[in-house]
Scaffold this active site. Structure first.
Site, PDB file in Angstrom:
ATOM      1  N   GLY A  43       0.817  -1.222   0.000  1.00 14.83           N
ATOM      2  CA  GLY A  43       0.000   0.000   0.000  1.00 14.83           C
ATOM      3  C   GLY A  43       0.843   1.261   0.000  1.00 14.83           C
ATOM      4  N   GLY A  44       2.066   1.170  -0.531  1.00 11.67           N
ATOM      5  CA  GLY A  44       2.997   2.293  -0.489  1.00 11.67           C
ATOM      6  C   GLY A  44       2.676   3.422  -1.459  1.00 11.67           C
ATOM      7  CB  ALA A  45       0.921   3.831  -4.580  1.00 16.48           C
ATOM      8  N   GLY A  46      -0.344   4.737  -1.396  1.00 17.20           N
ATOM      9  CA  GLY A  46      -1.450   5.436  -0.726  1.00 17.20           C
ATOM     10  C   GLY A  46      -0.929   6.567   0.145  1.00 17.20           C
ATOM     11  CG  PHE A  47      -2.651   9.741   3.531  1.00 19.97           C
ATOM     12  CD1 PHE A  47      -1.876  10.882   3.355  1.00 19.97           C
ATOM     13  CD2 PHE A  47      -3.329   9.570   4.735  1.00 19.97           C
ATOM     14  CE1 PHE A  47      -1.762  11.824   4.371  1.00 19.97           C
ATOM     15  CE2 PHE A  47      -3.224  10.499   5.746  1.00 19.97           C
ATOM     16  CZ  PHE A  47      -2.429  11.629   5.574  1.00 19.97           C
ATOM     17  CB  ILE A  48      -0.270   6.066   5.967  1.00 13.68           C
ATOM     18  CG1 ILE A  48      -1.459   6.864   6.510  1.00 13.68           C
ATOM     19  CG2 ILE A  48       0.761   5.845   7.076  1.00 13.68           C
ATOM     20  CD1 ILE A  48      -2.284   6.117   7.555  1.00 13.68           C
ATOM     21  N   GLY A  49       1.206   5.019   3.336  1.00 17.24           N
ATOM     22  CA  GLY A  49       2.259   4.172   2.761  1.00 17.24           C
ATOM     23  C   GLY A  49       3.298   4.998   2.001  1.00 17.24           C
ATOM     24  CB  THR A  84      -7.875   2.121  12.061  1.00 20.41           C
ATOM     25  OG1 THR A  84      -8.753   3.090  12.608  1.00 20.41           O
ATOM     26  CG2 THR A  84      -8.708   0.881  11.763  1.00 20.41           C
ATOM     27  CG  ASP A  85      -8.474   5.475  16.438  1.00 23.37           C
ATOM     28  OD1 ASP A  85      -8.927   5.360  15.283  1.00 23.37           O
ATOM     29  OD2 ASP A  85      -8.446   6.567  17.048  1.00 23.37           O
ATOM     30  CD  GLU A  86     -12.264   4.730  11.679  1.00 23.02           C
ATOM     31  OE1 GLU A  86     -13.300   4.207  11.255  1.00 23.02           O
ATOM     32  OE2 GLU A  86     -11.665   5.631  11.077  1.00 23.02           O
ATOM     33  CE1 TYR A  98     -10.281   0.919   7.006  1.00 24.22           C
ATOM     34  CE2 TYR A  98     -11.079   2.327   8.782  1.00 24.22           C
ATOM     35  CZ  TYR A  98     -10.028   1.790   8.049  1.00 24.22           C
ATOM     36  OH  TYR A  98      -8.732   2.125   8.370  1.00 24.22           O
ATOM     37  CE  LYS A 155      -6.775  -1.796   8.815  1.00 17.56           C
ATOM     38  NZ  LYS A 155      -5.644  -2.016   7.858  1.00 17.56           N
TER      39      LYS A 155
HETATM   40  P1  NAD Z   1      -5.114   4.781   1.348  1.00 21.52           P
HETATM   41  O1  NAD Z   1      -6.537   4.456   1.028  1.00 21.52           O
HETATM   42  O2  NAD Z   1      -4.617   6.179   1.116  1.00 21.52           O
HETATM   43  O3  NAD Z   1      -4.129   3.815   0.533  1.00 21.52           O
HETATM   44  C1  NAD Z   1      -4.299   2.437   0.474  1.00 21.52           C
HETATM   45  C2  NAD Z   1      -3.302   1.878  -0.531  1.00 21.52           C
HETATM   46  O4  NAD Z   1      -3.463   0.451  -0.558  1.00 21.52           O
HETATM   47  C3  NAD Z   1      -3.512   2.381  -1.960  1.00 21.52           C
HETATM   48  O5  NAD Z   1      -2.283   2.753  -2.530  1.00 21.52           O
HETATM   49  C4  NAD Z   1      -4.112   1.177  -2.674  1.00 21.52           C
HETATM   50  O6  NAD Z   1      -3.826   1.114  -4.056  1.00 21.52           O
HETATM   51  C5  NAD Z   1      -3.488   0.028  -1.908  1.00 21.52           C
HETATM   52  N1  NAD Z   1      -4.288  -1.202  -2.002  1.00 21.52           N
HETATM   53  C6  NAD Z   1      -5.628  -1.328  -1.781  1.00 21.52           C
HETATM   54  N2  NAD Z   1      -6.015  -2.596  -1.982  1.00 21.52           N
HETATM   55  C7  NAD Z   1      -4.900  -3.299  -2.321  1.00 21.52           C
HETATM   56  C8  NAD Z   1      -4.645  -4.651  -2.623  1.00 21.52           C
HETATM   57  N3  NAD Z   1      -5.643  -5.544  -2.654  1.00 21.52           N
HETATM   58  N4  NAD Z   1      -3.385  -5.029  -2.920  1.00 21.52           N
HETATM   59  C9  NAD Z   1      -2.367  -4.117  -2.924  1.00 21.52           C
HETATM   60  N5  NAD Z   1      -2.551  -2.809  -2.649  1.00 21.52           N
HETATM   61  C10 NAD Z   1      -3.797  -2.401  -2.348  1.00 21.52           C
HETATM   62  O7  NAD Z   1      -4.899   4.336   2.856  1.00 21.52           O
HETATM   63  P2  NAD Z   1      -4.150   5.077   4.056  1.00 21.52           P
HETATM   64  O8  NAD Z   1      -5.036   6.122   4.600  1.00 21.52           O
HETATM   65  O9  NAD Z   1      -2.783   5.404   3.622  1.00 21.52           O
HETATM   66  O10 NAD Z   1      -4.110   3.896   5.121  1.00 21.52           O
HETATM   67  C11 NAD Z   1      -3.044   2.948   5.112  1.00 21.52           C
HETATM   68  C12 NAD Z   1      -3.245   1.950   6.236  1.00 21.52           C
HETATM   69  O11 NAD Z   1      -3.283   2.629   7.485  1.00 21.52           O
HETATM   70  C13 NAD Z   1      -4.556   1.174   6.135  1.00 21.52           C
HETATM   71  O12 NAD Z   1      -4.314  -0.149   6.522  1.00 21.52           O
HETATM   72  C14 NAD Z   1      -5.480   1.874   7.131  1.00 21.52           C
HETATM   73  O13 NAD Z   1      -6.438   0.994   7.649  1.00 21.52           O
HETATM   74  C15 NAD Z   1      -4.486   2.311   8.185  1.00 21.52           C
HETATM   75  N6  NAD Z   1      -4.867   3.516   8.945  1.00 21.52           N
HETATM   76  C16 NAD Z   1      -5.246   4.662   8.295  1.00 21.52           C
HETATM   77  C17 NAD Z   1      -5.564   5.797   9.026  1.00 21.52           C
HETATM   78  C18 NAD Z   1      -5.948   7.109   8.349  1.00 21.52           C
HETATM   79  O14 NAD Z   1      -6.351   8.050   9.041  1.00 21.52           O
HETATM   80  N7  NAD Z   1      -5.811   7.222   7.032  1.00 21.52           N
HETATM   81  C19 NAD Z   1      -5.522   5.756  10.424  1.00 21.52           C
HETATM   82  C20 NAD Z   1      -5.120   4.573  11.056  1.00 21.52           C
HETATM   83  C21 NAD Z   1      -4.792   3.462  10.300  1.00 21.52           C
END
Ligand code: NAD
Length: 351
Positions: A7-13, A133-135, A158, A162
């Site tokens: 998930g490294g192309a997402g927000f936290i990743g 997540t804390d959710e 969701y 999780k």
């Molecule tokens: P995001 O939605 O921004 O990014 C998720 C990433 O996962 C995307 O790049 C997507 O392409 C990738 N992905 C989705 N399904 C996939 C699959 N089947 N195989 C491979 N890649 C896949 O998410 P985020 O907000 O960066 O959250 C990252 C993690 O942190 C999640 O596990 C989320 O539950 C957890 N988290 C998020 C928050 C928050 O506030 N955003 C808070 C606590 C925990």
């Protein structure tokens, strides 16, 4: 040795990848399916570096994941890939089950087989960090905070998906001895967040003079953590986290949703005045079904055992975030065509 980030192309990743590759010079292989929430532009700063590799794959595709383990032989996995938007999970839970539960199961299995085949010294070093997540803890009343041993009571599809994945991760430690560490974090905000979540949606709508939707009466409380502080905490788990343990991350920054939106309006009015206060754009809309009232996290274990501290206060982090969205229109403007802010997650939309 390589670190495998899912998930490294997402927000936290992407913040984790930028921190590991850019700031620390670590070798990272990023496994991402590239869903709507992914954005390769978030990785531009590191994409050409020799210590960064990208593999497009679904974590639920066991043979693709096995091939990544065989090729890179990582010393740790930071598992962030997930479907993450509560409103989308209400409209349709299927992909949340497929990725968050089945995908995590397949990734755990791939990691277990890889771990079992390692030489003893590498096996002792290996870590699987499951990011959650804390959710999962459900909703708090007026008092109290979430601790690592707070019982799970997820409210949304969701958070239920999780929670299921957290239980699988724990079980793979207890049963198979996979060195799993689970982290549970409060709401993140910061640069590169897809504009469907409260803070980026509000910033962008406010810049465009669009209504600023507030669910219900806006009194729901979230506990906010700047994304780069979370990324640093996750990376610290690789060296200092104990297998089989859980760690909560948060920055003692509880705010009502209305308070967050008002603060964004006031900062934007100061930075780019339009003459009319942006608070006038605030629009109350029907509440989210099952909307948790309050989240608040006790992160004292992470502070004590990992030596981790958030560097940003909510005020400093929010201003940095707003300035980033002002300076990086080319990152977010194309995303408005993918999602322009329409309401998701009302019950009449489910099916
Ligand atoms: P995001 O939605 O921004 O990014 C998720 C990433 O996962 C995307 O790049 C997507 O392409 C990738 N992905 C989705 N399904 C996939 C699959 N089947 N195989 C491979 N890649 C896949 O998410 P985020 O907000 O960066 O959250 C990252 C993690 O942190 C999640 O596990 C989320 O539950 C957890 N988290 C998020 C928050 C928050 O506030 N955003 C808070 C606590 C925990």
């Amino acid at each position: 040795m390589w670190i495998l980030v899912t998930g490294g192309a997402g927000f936290i990743g992407s913040a984790v990848c930028r921190h590991l590759v850019g700031a620390l010079g670590a070798h990272v292989v990023n496994v991402d399916k590239l869903t709507y929430a992914a954005n390769p532009n978030s990785l531009k700063a590191i994409a050409g570096l020799p210590n960064y590799a990208f593999e497009r794959a679904d974590i639920a595709d066991r043979s693709a994941v096995d091939a990544v383990f065989a090729r890179y032989r990582p010393r740790a996995v930071l598992h962030l890939a997930a479907e993450t938007h509560v409103d989308r999970s209400i409209t349709g839970a299927g992909t949340f089950i497929d990725t968050n539960i089945v995908g995590t199961y397949r990734l755990l299995e791939a990691a277990r087989h890889y771990h079992d085949g390692l030489a003893p010294d590498l096996r002792a070093q290996f870590r699987f960090i499951h990011v959650s997540t804390d959710e999962v803890y459900g909703s708090l009343g007026r008092d109290g905070r979430f601790h690592e041993d707070t019982p799970y009571q997820p409210s949304s599809p969701y958070s239920a998906s999780k929670a299921a994945s957290d239980h699988l991760a724990r079980a793979w430690h207890q049963t198979y001895g996979l060195p799993v560490i689970v982290s549970n974090c409060s709401n993140n905000y910061g640069p590169y967040q897809f504009p469907e979540k409260l803070i980026p949606l509000t910033i962008i709508n406010a810049l465009e003079g669009q209504p600023l939707p507030i669910y219900g009466n806006g009194s729901n409380v979230r506990d906010w953590l700047y994304v780069e502080d979370h990324a640093a905490g996750l990376v610290s788990l690789i060296e200092r986290g104990q297998p089989g343990e859980k760690y909560n991350f948060g920055a003692d920054s509880e705010r009502t949703n209305l308070g967050v939106v008002e603060r964004i309006c006031d900062i934007l009015d100061r930075l780019v005045s339009t003459g009319s206060p942006r608070r006038s754009l605030i629009t109350y809309v029907p509440d989210r079904p099952g909307h948790d009232v309050r989240y608040a996290i006790d992160a004292s274990k992470a502070r004590r055992e990992l030596g981790w501290r958030p560097r940003e206060t909510f005020e400093s982090g929010l201003e940095r975030t707003i300035r980033w969205y002002l300076d990086n229109r080319s990152w977010w403007e194309p995303l408005r065509h993918l999602y322009s802010g329409e309401r998701l997650g009302l019950l009449e939309m489910t099916g």
